[in-house]
Design a protein around this motif. Structure first.
Motif, short mmCIF file in Angstrom:
data_model
loop_
_atom_site.label_atom_id
_atom_site.label_comp_id
_atom_site.label_asym_id
_atom_site.label_seq_id
_atom_site.Cartn_x
_atom_site.Cartn_y
_atom_site.Cartn_z
N ASP A 247 0.90 -1.24 -0.05
CA ASP A 247 -0.07 -0.09 0.00
C ASP A 247 0.70 1.22 -0.01
O ASP A 247 0.42 2.40 0.33
N SER A 248 2.07 1.15 -0.35
CA SER A 248 3.09 2.16 -0.20
C SER A 248 4.23 1.92 -1.22
O SER A 248 4.43 1.06 -1.61
N ALA A 249 4.81 3.23 -1.64
CA ALA A 249 5.67 2.96 -2.97
C ALA A 249 6.45 4.32 -3.03
O ALA A 249 5.98 5.46 -2.65
N SER A 250 7.94 4.41 -3.17
CA SER A 250 8.50 5.28 -3.24
C SER A 250 9.46 5.36 -4.50
O SER A 250 9.89 4.30 -5.14
N LEU A 251 9.70 6.77 -5.14
CA LEU A 251 10.49 7.13 -6.29
C LEU A 251 11.49 7.97 -5.65
O LEU A 251 11.17 9.24 -5.56
N GLN A 252 12.83 7.75 -5.73
CA GLN A 252 13.65 8.53 -5.23
C GLN A 252 14.63 8.75 -6.50
O GLN A 252 15.20 8.13 -7.17
N LEU A 253 14.96 10.37 -6.91
CA LEU A 253 15.76 10.69 -7.83
C LEU A 253 16.75 11.42 -7.25
O LEU A 253 16.49 12.40 -6.58
N THR A 254 17.88 11.10 -7.53
CA THR A 254 19.37 11.97 -7.25
C THR A 254 20.02 12.35 -8.58
O THR A 254 20.27 11.86 -9.35
N VAL B 243 2.45 8.11 -14.78
CA VAL B 243 3.00 7.35 -13.75
C VAL B 243 2.02 6.26 -13.21
O VAL B 243 0.81 6.54 -13.15
N GLN B 244 2.80 5.14 -12.67
CA GLN B 244 1.86 4.12 -12.06
C GLN B 244 2.77 3.42 -11.12
O GLN B 244 3.75 2.70 -11.30
N PRO B 245 2.61 3.74 -9.76
CA PRO B 245 3.11 3.17 -8.72
C PRO B 245 2.75 1.71 -8.04
O PRO B 245 3.46 1.05 -7.30
N PHE B 246 1.51 1.07 -8.83
CA PHE B 246 1.03 0.06 -8.27
C PHE B 246 0.41 -0.82 -9.55
O PHE B 246 -0.09 -0.20 -10.23
N GLY B 247 0.51 -2.26 -9.53
CA GLY B 247 -0.40 -2.67 -10.38
C GLY B 247 0.37 -2.82 -11.78
O GLY B 247 -0.63 -3.15 -12.63
N LEU B 248 1.69 -2.87 -11.89
CA LEU B 248 2.21 -2.89 -13.27
C LEU B 248 2.39 -4.30 -13.60
O LEU B 248 2.39 -5.18 -12.75
N THR B 249 2.11 -4.54 -14.93
CA THR B 249 2.21 -5.83 -15.63
C THR B 249 3.56 -5.72 -16.50
O THR B 249 3.42 -5.31 -17.63
#
Length: 254
Positions: A110-117, A196-202
């Motif tokens: 139920d949570s996801a993160s994307l870190q860009l450096t 953007v899609q943070p959940f449920g990718l195929t």
């Protein structure tokens, strides 16, 4: 009199559709994404740096522990930061360069993160939350840490109560129009052509696209204007036919 009546009908037909289209256009132009601006101290006047132009669109991915892609985002990012330099407030606008940016992050149920450096100078992290009851997700949190050349000390901004980029589990959120995500009073993100899609990718493919309200409004305006112009043509044609009919009737009366 017939010609004057026809002219008045034609003027009325021209005026009403155009007034309707103008009012609707102003109404849609006022639509803006939701903002969350918690109270922080902002310099009153800031000297903006040179506008860097439209940012390049990059694609960023996060893989789960088994190596499958669990979060994917394609977007252009522009960071708008206000800070103090030499005792003066400065507004700095910086484009995130995809070829110089590394992506990482994590995925949960139920949570996801994307870190860009970016070469150790910029650390931008997006946090997404999924409501498992409604199967709806949104961007709920953003963190920024930046150490840019004119900064005497590292700038940081954090907001845990955002509500942007809303979508449905298994689908991707799409918006072609530029959006401004207000994070704090000193920091906002201009986001361009986002998907953007943070959940449920195929696999590594985006799911079905859910259009943002800005895109829907932008497509609706030409339709309304076209319908107004079509109505105008019909009104003018009817006025002409009625006027012609009355004209012929007048000639037959002696």
């Amino acid at each position: 009199m017939t010609q004057i009546g026809s002219f008045q009908s034609w003027c009325l037909g021209v005026t009403l559709p155009l007034m309707l289209a103008a009012v609707l256009h102003q109404g849609f132009a006022a639509v803006a994404p939701p903002t969350t601006t918690p109270p922080t101290t902002t310099p009153t006047t800031a000297a903006p740096h040179k506008d860097p132009g439209r940012p390049e669109r990059g694609t960023y991915q996060v893989a789960s522990s088994n190596g499958t892609v669990c979060l994917k985002a394609s977007m252009g990012l522009q960071l708008n930061v206000t800070y103090v330099s030499q005792n003066k407030p400065v507004q700095d606008i910086v484009n995130l360069q995809p070829n110089e940016t590394k992506s990482s992050g994590s995925c949960g149920s139920d949570s996801a993160s994307l870190q860009l450096t970016d070469a150790g100078k910029t650390n931008l992290t997006f946090f997404f939350t999924l409501n498992t009851t409604t199967n709806k997700y949104h961007l709920s949190e953003v963190f920024l840490s930046a150490s840019w050349p004119d900064m005497k000390e590292t700038f940081s901004a954090h907001n845990r109560s955002l509500d942007y980029l809303r979508g449905t589990l298994g689908n991707s959120y799409v918006c072609r129009m530029e959006q401004t995500l207000n994070v704090t009073q000193n920091f906002s993100i201009n986001i361009f052509q986002v998907q953007v899609q943070p959940f449920g990718l195929t696999g590594d493919k985006f799911g079905a696209a859910e259009e943002c309200q800005l895109d829907e409004d932008d497509m609706l305006i030409p339709i309304i204007v076209g319908a107004a112009l079509a109505g105008l043509v019909i009104i003018v044609l009817l006025a002409y036919l009625i006027g012609r009919k009355r004209s012929h009737a007048g000639y037959q009366t002696i």
